[in-house]
Enzyme design. Structure first.
Site, PDB file in Angstrom:
ATOM      1  N   CYS A 223       0.847  -1.200   0.000  1.00 27.14           N
ATOM      2  CA  CYS A 223       0.000   0.000   0.000  1.00 27.14           C
ATOM      3  C   CYS A 223       0.882   1.250   0.000  1.00 27.14           C
ATOM      4  O   CYS A 223       0.662   2.189  -0.781  1.00 27.14           O
ATOM      5  CB  CYS A 223      -0.929  -0.026   1.219  1.00 27.14           C
ATOM      6  SG  CYS A 223      -2.088   1.349   1.286  1.00 27.14           S
ATOM      7  N   CYS A 224       1.927   1.263   0.861  1.00 27.69           N
ATOM      8  CA  CYS A 224       2.849   2.403   0.896  1.00 27.69           C
ATOM      9  C   CYS A 224       3.545   2.571  -0.450  1.00 27.69           C
ATOM     10  O   CYS A 224       3.809   3.696  -0.882  1.00 27.69           O
ATOM     11  CB  CYS A 224       3.888   2.227   2.005  1.00 27.69           C
ATOM     12  SG  CYS A 224       3.290   2.553   3.673  1.00 27.69           S
TER      13      CYS A 224
ATOM     14  N   CYS B 221       8.236   3.739   6.311  1.00 26.64           N
ATOM     15  CA  CYS B 221       7.402   3.442   5.146  1.00 26.64           C
ATOM     16  C   CYS B 221       8.229   3.258   3.885  1.00 26.64           C
ATOM     17  O   CYS B 221       7.710   2.890   2.861  1.00 26.64           O
ATOM     18  CB  CYS B 221       6.383   4.551   4.921  1.00 26.64           C
ATOM     19  SG  CYS B 221       7.130   6.120   4.511  1.00 26.64           S
TER      20      CYS B 221
HETATM   21  S1  SF4 Z   1       0.629   4.703   5.643  1.00 33.08           S
HETATM   22 FE1  SF4 Z   1       1.090   3.307   3.968  1.00 33.08          FE
HETATM   23  S2  SF4 Z   1      -0.199   1.497   4.437  1.00 33.08           S
HETATM   24 FE2  SF4 Z   1      -1.057   3.181   5.622  1.00 33.08          FE
HETATM   25  S3  SF4 Z   1      -2.685   3.991   4.287  1.00 33.08           S
HETATM   26 FE3  SF4 Z   1      -0.798   5.224   3.976  1.00 33.08          FE
HETATM   27  S4  SF4 Z   1       0.150   4.322   2.199  1.00 33.08           S
HETATM   28 FE4  SF4 Z   1      -1.331   2.798   2.982  1.00 33.08          FE
END
Ligand code: SF4
Length: 253
Positions: A128-129, A238
């Site tokens: 996701c990151c 992250c």
């Molecule tokens: S911190 Fe990373 S895992 Fe969490 S919502 Fe944001 S992008 Fe996604």
């Protein structure tokens, strides 16, 4: 009690630290000035809109430095953060560019893994990151030879060695002009200059990221303990500020 009242406490050497921060920002603007008139500077500030970054943006603007500013708008930021971004875009002398993830990549990831994937495994959280932060970061930094962050040594064990000028990534230099500032220094400066800040800081959010991955901390808890709190300490960065060698893959591993 707001965050200024709670935290503002200048350290004994604050004046010297501020002088050094200003000198570093001036050096960054001079060393990475645009190649020709009308072009963008080769250095940009990466702003998370956190307290440290608001200090740096204030200095860039008040010193009249030719340094760009960018924000990664992940699509998961708190409404308070988005409101601060809108205020900053309206008030900043330096242009504030916003980089968002590719819509198609987000749609596919959410359709495949669900909207809560970050809680299921470290791999999915990092995926996701990667989509929401790392890929937009690469676009934001394309063509830049240097960038500026609000990293401070005090923020976490993983950041304890942060240098003021980091040459560890062969692709570009990273300036960390607040590396030796304390949390008290940051809030002293914010209070002194009445700098706008995210009201979540008034509600015990020292470090603010995406809404699903940020929570308030209790008195005495570690500065970064409100970020990805369900994970082991070692996995908590992250990817944006992991020491980079030669590939993004290694950076996010
Ligand atoms: S911190 Fe990373 S895992 Fe969490 S919502 Fe944001 S992008 Fe996604």
């Amino acid at each position: 009690m707001n965050a200024i009242e709670l935290n503002a406490r200048a350290s004994a050497t604050f004046g010297a630290k501020l002088d050094q921060t200003i000198a570093l920002l001036k050096q960054a603007a001079q060393d990475y000035a645009p190649l020709s008139a009308g072009e963008a500077p080769l250095v940009s500030q990466a702003s998370s809109l956190g307290a440290e970054d608001m200090v740096i943006t204030h200095l860039i603007n008040s010193l009249g430095l030719n340094i760009g500013i960018f924000v990664l708008e992940t699509g998961q930021l708190h409404e308070q953060t988005l409101a601060l971004l809108a205020r900053l875009q309206a008030s900043s002398r330096a242009k504030v560019k916003v980089f968002k993830p590719r819509a198609e990549a987000v749609l596919q990831f959410v359709a495949r893994e669900g909207g809560q994937a970050m809680y299921q495994s470290i791999e999915l959280r990092k995926a996701c990151c990667q989509i929401r932060k790392m890929e937009p970061l690469e676009r934001a930094l394309a063509g830049k030879e240097a960038w500026i962050t609000g990293l401070r040594r005090e923020q976490s064990g993983a950041r304890a060695e942060v240098p003021q000028v980091d040459h560890s990534d062969a692709r570009r230099v990273k300036f960390n002009p607040l590396a030796d500032w304390t949390w008290g220094d940051v809030w002293h400066f914010i209070g002194l200059h009445q700098i706008d800040y995210n009201p979540l800081h008034d509600h015990f959010y020292p470090s603010i990221g995406c809404a699903p991955c940020t929570r308030a901390v209790s008195l005495g808890e570690d500065f970064r303990s409100g970020r990805w709190w369900w994970e082991d300490e070692a996995a908590k960065e992250c990817g944006l500020h992991v020491v980079q060698s030669d590939s993004l893959e290694k950076a996010t591993a």
